[in-house]
Every structure is written in C-alpha cells, then in structure tokens.
Design an enzyme around this catalytic site. Structure first.
Site, short mmCIF file in Angstrom:
data_model
loop_
_atom_site.label_atom_id
_atom_site.label_comp_id
_atom_site.label_asym_id
_atom_site.label_seq_id
_atom_site.Cartn_x
_atom_site.Cartn_y
_atom_site.Cartn_z
CE LYS A 129 -4.40 1.08 0.16
NZ LYS A 129 -5.59 0.39 -0.35
CG ASP A 169 -7.29 3.45 -0.92
OD1 ASP A 169 -7.92 2.40 -0.84
OD2 ASP A 169 -7.21 4.26 0.04
#
Ligand code: NDP
Length: 449
Positions: A129, A169
């Site tokens: 991430k 995201d």
C-alpha cells in the site's frame, strides 16, 4: 491463557513497543491475530517458525520527498510512501491513497490487510500500500498532474509489473492513475502496462474495474444472505461515502431490488426516503467533483445533515460502510442494531472499530468483513494484469462473471474455515484464517526469509 494466546499477546506487545504511535496498525494486527488463535493451535509449527513476527514486519518501506509547484508557482513539499508488506504469493499489490490523513500507521494497516485480502482472492498477488499526505481536493487538474509526476519520479524505482503494482484508493482515481502511468512510461521508456491498475480503457484498463469493489461487495453480501434464505429485495440499505466504492455498491444494491436511502461524504450525509438517485450522485461526485450536499438542491424532498457519523442513526436493514477506516464505532453499532439492522457489509477498509465488530458478532448480526467483502477491486486489478500480459481485453460480461465467481469462492472459503474452527457465522475469523493459511504456507515453503 493458552500457549498460542500468549504467543499472539507477545507479538502484539512487540509491535506496540517497536512503533508505539501506530494505533491503526496495532488494531488491525490485533483483529487478525486474535482471530486465528484456533488455527495456530492446530498448527504449532508456525510459532516455532516465528511466522507472526515475520508477517508483522514489512519486507520494505520507502518514504520520500515529493516537491511540486502549484498554479501560482508556490512550492509545496509532501511526503510519499510505499509499504511493501509481503511478496510470498506474488508481486506487491495494493492501492495508493492521497489524503491529508495519510501516515505510516494507516498505510501499514492497509498493507497488512491487503496481504490477507489478496490471498483470499485466490490470485497470485502479494500485499502493499502507498500514498501521500497530499490533498487533491480543490486542486486544479494541472496541479494534480504535477504532483503525480513528482510522486512517480521517485516511486518508479520501486515498482514494476513483476515487483509491485499499485492501483487507486481514496483520492486516487482514473485521472491520477493516468498521470502516474504517463510519467512512469516517460521515465522507463517502455510500455509496461501491468505496472499500474485502474488504468483508462484506451491504454490497458479493464472493463468492470471501476465498478468492481462496490459490485463485489454486493455479490459477497448476496452470497451471505442466500445461505440464510434472505432476499435483498425491498431491504432498506444505508450506505456511507459517495466515492468509487459507495457509488457502485448503491448501483448494484438497487439492481438487486434493495432501497438505498443514504450516502455521505466527510462533511455530512443525505437521507432520501424515495431511494438515492445514483445518476445524481455520479454527476456530483464523478463529473463535477462536488460535495454531496448539492444532492438536496436537485432532490428537494431529500434531507442533508451536517456530520457524516449521523448516517448510522438512519433506520435500515443492511448497513454498508463504504467511506473510510473507523467510521463506525460502538455507539453507532448500538444505534444500528437498536433500529433493527441485521446485516453489515464492509466496503471500506476497517470501517468498523474492533468493539463495534465484537458487538455485531455478539448480537448475531450477519457481518461481512472488509478483507473478504471488498476484495473485488483488487481481484479485478489482478484480472487487468492478466489481460495486459495477454495483450487482450475481455468484455464487461466476461470480467463481471469472473468477479461473481471470485466473490462466491471467497465467501465459501471464509464460511468453510469459520465452520471448521467452530464458529460458523464468524466470517471475521473464517476470512482471517483462510487468508493467513495460504501466505503462511508459502512463507514456510520458501525458508527463513
Ligand atoms: P474515494 O476517494 O472514491 O471516496 C471516498 C469517500 O469516503 C468519499 O465520499 C469521501 O468523502 C469519504 N471520506 C474520505 N475520508 C473520510 C473521512 N475521514 N470521514 C468521512 N468520510 C470520508 O475512495 P474509495 O471509494 O476508492 O475508497 C473508500 C474506501 O474503500 C477506503 O477505505 C478504501 O481503502 C476502500 N477500498 C477501495 C477500493 C477501491 O477499489 N477503490 C478497494 C478496496 C477498498 P470526501 O469527498 O468528503 O473526502
């Protein structure tokens, strides 16, 4: 306390001692590790192999300066990150988040979750991430482009189709992925389509990727309800958020015959007793990049309320938190259950706090945990990588069918593990064990690394 409970407590103490400020990371590690104790008891070799200690330490973290200029030639400095958590079953894969709240704790929590989520999809992808504390809100397209170019000017060294494949995201959608891809291509001087996913359809994107997380959430919830002979038709649904996940969760819930009465953003929420008009939401959020309060001007019979948490005060049968982490706390959980809510499906990552999850499970609420229920997005990202490798594009229907199948398999896998370990409706435990098993087995097979 059993030996394995002690082991888990020791690892939790270790991460707190090492990084005392990383509360979000502590919480997600606690959620996963405490729920897999029954599995560890049956598989003591993982304690001997120090598997938990290895899994809570990222393979690598990169942080870097991102310097860029706004339209008035003022220089700004943001911080960029990539957390490469675990590559036991495939290249690192996970989104980039651009939001002022981004910090290492949040990215480590998201990367840790991503490892098990990606494992659950059954596809060969590891977990990572990244992102930045940059706020795209209120910035011009040119400012966003310059930021993305500056961000990629460092990130490109650490990613690649066989190394690490970022996606979107919060704050990173099609526009940002386009700018990031353009800069990567320019620096590398090569067309590595599978270096990023969530791309536009004209340059290697996959049909259904935009819809995948929201649609996948509803496919998962439908599987869970079908098993109990409950229909989605005419159910009252409360959704939070109005971004990518929320929009397509609302769309699919409506297709299944449910009535969605709320959506929100970080300022407040809309209650529409006639059912949310998804065309209006898309116009406001996707086209105009506006605020959800504008919905009330177009639909005067609806109500706009300041404060996004109030969304959980609205009476519903099914709650779908699709905005952000820790948006649904114990107090909200009690309100939902008090108002008759029987089902919660997590579209966002870790939207429910730990005590809210415990409360839902105790009260017999059917609870679909994020890492299983929102895995549709990353699953279709992996399908995008497959199409890029084949240099082919599949039709919307082909990808949607595969998505349905993947979500159904994730549900079955979580359910079977919940049954095997003695708590048949506890999909939190089931999903965690199912995700953990595969990664642990792969790490074990690859030796001490
Ligand atoms: P978007 O940026 O498209 O939308 C985010 C939404 O959440 C917006 O409505 C935003 O409102 C709201 N929001 C953001 N921060 C807060 C906050 N602090 N409090 C209240 N509301 C907030 O993001 P996505 O829809 O892509 O992501 C939503 C969630 O789903 C995240 O948790 C993400 O990690 C998760 N997720 C996303 C996937 C994907 O494919 N996109 C895949 C799997 C999980 P505002 O406009 O006011 O900021």
């Amino acid at each position: 306390m059993s030996e394995m409970k002690n082991y888990v407590e020791d690892v939790l103490a270790l991460i707190k001692k090492r990084d005392p400020d990383q509360v979000e990371f502590h919480n997600t590690v606690k959620e996963v590790l405490t729920s897999i104790v029954p599995f560890l008891e049956k598989n003591p070799k993982y304690k001997a192999e120090k598997m938990l200690e290895r899994m809570v330490e990222p393979d690598r973290i990169v942080t870097f300066r991102v310097a860029w200029q706004d339209d008035k030639n003022v220089t700004h400095i943001n911080r960029g990150y990539r957390v490469q958590m675990n590559s036991a079953i495939g290249p690192y894969k996970g989104g980039l988040r651009f939001h002022p709240s981004v910090n290492l704790s949040i990215l480590k929590f998201l990367a840790f979750e991503q490892v098990f989520k990606n494992s659950l999809t059954g596809l060969p992808i590891g977990g990572g991430k990244g992102g930045s504390d940059f706020d795209p809100k209120g910035k011009s397209d040119n400012e966003v482009m310059r930021f993305c170019q500056a961000f990629m000017t460092e990130l490109y060294r650490h990613i690649g189709p066989h190394v690490d494949v970022p996606a979107g995201d919060i704050g990173v959608g099609g526009r940002e992925i386009g700018y990031l891809f353009g800069q990567y291509k320019r620096i590398r001087d090569a067309y590595d389509a599978a270096v990023l996913t969530g791309k536009g359809l004209t340059y290697g994107g996959s049909l259904t990727r935009t819809e995948a997380t929201g649609y996948g959430l509803l496919y998962f919830v439908k599987n869970m309800l079908d098993a109990k002979n409950i229909s989605l038709k005419d159910k009252l649904v409360s959704v939070s958020g109005s971004g990518n996940v929320a929009t397509y969760a609302i769309e699919k819930a409506q297709e299944f015959g449910a009535k969605v009465v709320t959506c929100s953003d970080s300022n407040g929420y809309i209650y529409d007793p006639d059912g949310i008009d998804i065309v209006t939401v898309k116009k406001i959020k996707e086209v105009e990049r506006g605020r959800i309060s504008e919905y009330e001007e177009i639909h005067p019979h609806s109500e706009y309320h300041e404060g996004c948490r109030g969304v959980w005060d609205v009476k519903c049968d099914i709650a779908l938190p699709c905005a952000t982490q820790e948006e649904l706390d114990l107090e909200s959980a009690k309100k939902l259950v008090g108002n008759g809510c029987q089902v919660v499906g997590e579209g966002a990552n870790m939207p429910s706090t730990l005590d809210a999850i415990e409360y839902f499970l105790r009260k017999g609420v059917l609870f679909a945990p994020a890492k299983a229920a929102n895995a549709g997005g990353v699953a279709v990202s992996a399908l995008e990588m497959s199409q890029n490798s084949e240099r082919l594009s599949w039709t919307f229907e082909q990808v949607d069918e595969k998505l349905k199948d993947i979500m159904s398999k994730i549900y079955q896998n979580a359910k079977q593990n919940a049954e095997e370990f003695g708590d048949p409706d506890n999909l939190v435990m089931g999903a965690n064990i199912a995700g953990f098993k595969k990664v642990a087995e792969a790490m074990s097979a690859q030796g001490i690394v």
